[in-house]
Design an enzyme around this catalytic site. Sequence first.
Site, mmCIF file in Angstrom:
data_model
loop_
_atom_site.group_PDB
_atom_site.id
_atom_site.type_symbol
_atom_site.label_atom_id
_atom_site.label_comp_id
_atom_site.label_asym_id
_atom_site.label_seq_id
_atom_site.Cartn_x
_atom_site.Cartn_y
_atom_site.Cartn_z
ATOM 1 N N ARG A 1 0.923 -1.165 -0.042
ATOM 2 C CA ARG A 1 0.132 -0.028 0.000
ATOM 3 C C ARG A 1 0.910 1.323 -0.080
ATOM 4 O O ARG A 1 0.569 2.280 -0.828
ATOM 5 C CB ARG A 1 -0.680 0.017 1.177
ATOM 6 C CG ARG A 1 -2.133 -1.156 1.123
ATOM 7 C CD ARG A 1 -3.059 -0.880 2.474
ATOM 8 N NE ARG A 1 -3.714 0.149 2.298
ATOM 9 C CZ ARG A 1 -4.697 0.791 3.232
ATOM 10 N NH1 ARG A 1 -4.592 -0.164 4.413
ATOM 11 N NH2 ARG A 1 -5.406 1.848 2.976
ATOM 12 N N CYS B 1 -1.175 5.925 9.342
ATOM 13 C CA CYS B 1 -1.556 4.662 8.693
ATOM 14 C C CYS B 1 -2.707 4.851 7.802
ATOM 15 O O CYS B 1 -2.553 5.712 7.041
ATOM 16 C CB CYS B 1 -1.741 3.557 9.806
ATOM 17 S SG CYS B 1 -3.171 4.146 10.784
#
Length: 275
Positions: free
Chosen positions: A172, A230
């Site tokens: 990611r 995050c």
Amino acid sequence: MKPIISVSELVSESAGATPPVLLDVRWSLGGPPGRPEYEIGHLPGAVYVDLDAELASPPGKGGRHPLPDPDAFGASMRRAGVSARTPVVVYDGGLGWAAARAWWLLRWAGHPNVRVLDGGLAAWTGELSRDTPDPAPGDFVPEPGALGLLDADGAAALARAGLLLDARAAERYRGDVEPIDRVGGHIPGAVSAPTTENVGPDGRFLPADVLTARFAALGATEASEVAVYCGSGVSGAHEVLALAVAGIPAALYAGSWSEWSADPARPVATGPDPE
């Protein structure tokens, strides 16, 4: 005070003169709510806390898990029996992310004695309870600001002036895949540091010296200014907790990638390198 507690330490303290308040924060990204699992069995005396409803505000411009209103958060914690002078231990199913979110919020809001059960419910070897406790109301009143908190502009600045760690999976971070947010990639200047590498196969945190070495290799030391983000401020809290185990204070960008990537005006970097 260590930010984590072992099962044996919890058993000992629970039998002592000032047993900790236990909070069950089971939750999973995209999974079913944790309440049914709590009702099947939980640590004796533990009160269930809903991450989406009590540890976050509704999704919006601030991301998928914006911080809760402090007054509403304080009311939830008081209902759970949390008082200012009573120790608190939080746990989840074993991944540690949700428990770390509760730990971070309570510490940020000024509670001085909060720890995460290392390994979570998966590490527990005692009996479980199906009773729903009705604790006496606590007296905890949040006083936000005890831990570092960044907004998007602050995260962008720290990525240049200090060390901004991206706690998401490496794919990611690189932008190879993005299953949730508008666009893949990372904040320019951020360093990839998947939070899954802070724990062993059993879900327990690696020893403090191992974590210290890991973060030092990424550029984090006691003397450096460090922050974490995050996807939505949940697994990032787990990395802040891991840094605390290593003795390194760190701020949290709570809006994280879900807030950053929602704004087309903000730059996005892709690939394995920070830039």
